[in-house]
Design an enzyme around this catalytic site. Sequence first.
Site, PDB file in Angstrom:
ATOM      1  N   GLU A 425       0.803  -1.214   0.000  1.00 59.01           N
ATOM      2  CA  GLU A 425       0.000   0.000   0.000  1.00 59.01           C
ATOM      3  C   GLU A 425       0.841   1.272   0.000  1.00 59.01           C
ATOM      4  O   GLU A 425       0.322   2.367   0.175  1.00 59.01           O
ATOM      5  CB  GLU A 425      -0.943   0.003   1.218  1.00 59.01           C
ATOM      6  CG  GLU A 425      -0.236  -0.172   2.538  1.00 59.01           C
ATOM      7  CD  GLU A 425      -1.176  -0.443   3.701  1.00 59.01           C
ATOM      8  OE1 GLU A 425      -2.399  -0.529   3.482  1.00 59.01           O
ATOM      9  OE2 GLU A 425      -0.674  -0.575   4.832  1.00 59.01           O
ATOM     10  N   ASP A 623     -12.094   5.008   7.052  1.00 59.08           N
ATOM     11  CA  ASP A 623     -11.003   4.690   7.964  1.00 59.08           C
ATOM     12  C   ASP A 623      -9.848   5.636   7.658  1.00 59.08           C
ATOM     13  O   ASP A 623      -9.994   6.592   6.911  1.00 59.08           O
ATOM     14  CB  ASP A 623     -10.590   3.219   7.875  1.00 59.08           C
ATOM     15  CG  ASP A 623     -10.042   2.830   6.508  1.00 59.08           C
ATOM     16  OD1 ASP A 623      -9.796   3.723   5.669  1.00 59.08           O
ATOM     17  OD2 ASP A 623      -9.848   1.628   6.268  1.00 59.08           O
TER      18      ASP A 623
END
Length: 716
Positions: A425, A623
């Site tokens: 990521e 989130d």
Amino acid sequence: MSIAEVAADAWVRIGALRVARAFRDFVELEALPGIDVAAGEFWAGFEQLIDDLAPHNRALVDRRRELQDRVDAWHTEHRGENFDADAYRRYLTEIGYLVATPEPFTVDTAGADAEITRIAGPQLLVPVVDEPFALEGVNARWGSLYRTLYETDVIPPGNAAERREAVIDFARGILDVMAPLDEGSHTESTRYQVIDGALRVRLSDGTFSTLAPTARLAGFRGDPARPSVVLIEHHHLHVEIRFDPDGEFGRLDAAGIQDVVPESGISTIMDFEDCVAAVDVADKIEVYRAWLRLMCGSYTARHGGGGMDPDRRYTAPDGGRISLPGRALLFARIVGQLMTTDAILDHEGAEVPEVIVDAVIATLAALHDLRGDTSRVNSRAGAVYLAVPKLHGPDEFAFVDELFGRVERLLGLPDHTVKLGLLDEERRTTVNLAACLKAVRHRVVSTNNGLLDRTADEIHTSMAAGPMVPKAAMKTQHWQLAYEQWHVDTCLAHGLQGRALIGLGMWPTPDRMGDLFASKIGQLSLGAGMTWVPTAVAATLHAAHYHQVDVADVQREIAAAGPRRSLGELLRPPVAETKTLTDLRTELDAHCYTVLGYAVRWVERAVASSPMPAFDGVVVLEDRATLRMSTQLLANWLHHDVITVRDVDDGLRRTAAVLDDRLHDEPGYRPLLRAGEASLAWQAARELITRGTTAPNGYTEPVLYRFRREQKAQAT
């Protein structure tokens, strides 16, 4: 007692460390009892581990800043020029951002569970400290398809009777995928029997059929002539067909089928990180205690709501007994390398890297599973499953491999007991993915990407290159088009199939299950053997896709075809043409709304991940990844004068009014602007945007932690 005396009393000296008394008590009174690790040996080994690895961790974080400064310098020097991909690639190699492609290798992880090596399926991600979510994640292994269909938008609206009929029709069609017949269709079935160890299905025309060669009868319950449950295995996944001719659905069904219960959420990540607001030692103890309860099999809801489901038992076709897991295989996602924790202060009085403490305590808690009897709560293979997020490049993966090795020696575990979930990521991980895999080749058991975090890091890494395209336009950028295929191709090229789960990202809109069912199958066609879903309901629906697509076959075809994407595509910054950045007020407001909405829940109520209506009213799962992406895009536009600080302030004021209107009924909610004064949440949101260019790799944690700690201090 004075404040100074209270502070002093909160710590104990253990060797050269200062350990929070509450943390010491948790370790010695809750985590260590029942396992063969003495407290004295544990603390001595822990201190040595910190002394050895904390400086290395800090050096790696410093290296991130150094590389970012040098990338910024290159883009500043070449701003306004046509992008020279070859020159950029040479420069990244010279500074060590890009490393050499390793010689061919194959990962050789051993000793993993079948949920890793054989079974492709959905994975949930839930906050470990939220009891309803955590129990949903644990018990997501099996789900009622009938209830899922009835309660979601997958079937058309109608009255109760119409919806029950629609559920039966829809589920009968799915059964043809999950439990294919040799002849005919489940839509024509009138009776199911187990005869001579095989399933016999009577059809409406009086003929009989049995299972196709791709499926098998795995077991049943009840009288073989009229079973109450038939268990089918297909693509290594199981599905129960349940019968009750007097039930709500069974009485409407020609064969008395009351429900179809597929094996659904195969694994679940119990999150210590993005889904959790844990900013101090008190918060961390609650995180560790929740994971310990899960590993001990004693996790029950304190305010009702049940506990962990037992294993499921059946009669085998040959008359013997079989048992299947009743719960998802659990991972713990610990924190990344950036933040520190006040649970332990080192010999210089500095907070210890949080990743080190998480790694030790998460593994220590998991010993209660490994030291249990043969019917372990979590890993039947005797493994510990951890995921470490936000790692940048192969040096950091090598550090994590070393850290886990040291933890294993500290706790007396065999080498590579701790298995790693790899998260792709961050940009420096993506472009060096093969080298990252090599660094953890003995312990990697899953990979996944995170598109929003990855987008944020893409923006931050190329911050100086120019103004970035809006969020919607990111989908057409070279790097994003290449990202998922590059991830799958690299994993397959290094032998992850059959040794590790190759995953792709989350479904962000939990209320749109019809859209999920229509589209998420596409990730399997890309080669994903595991995909993230937000809820157990989503897992039950998505499980049907794994019956439609044989992921193992897809992965073999992709591996044989060779790479589909190039490194050059991943390195091209998503810089906008000027004409694409006009009339941005709607997008500005949408991002301001996201940042404010997240900050007010996080800072004031420690809610770190939850569904909430987005600016356009669609309920999305928010989130820290969504927060990071929004703050970095606005920070980039500020940096390049596309917008001004006044624009940001105006956007925050406009969207604060929207949030106050939408969220005012939530328990404990207070207006973001109170009598002309900005709340701590408002201040945090503004700082996240206006100082986003200097945030370490664009991370939001330093600001969030500081404001949450201040909020807690004001409340005491």
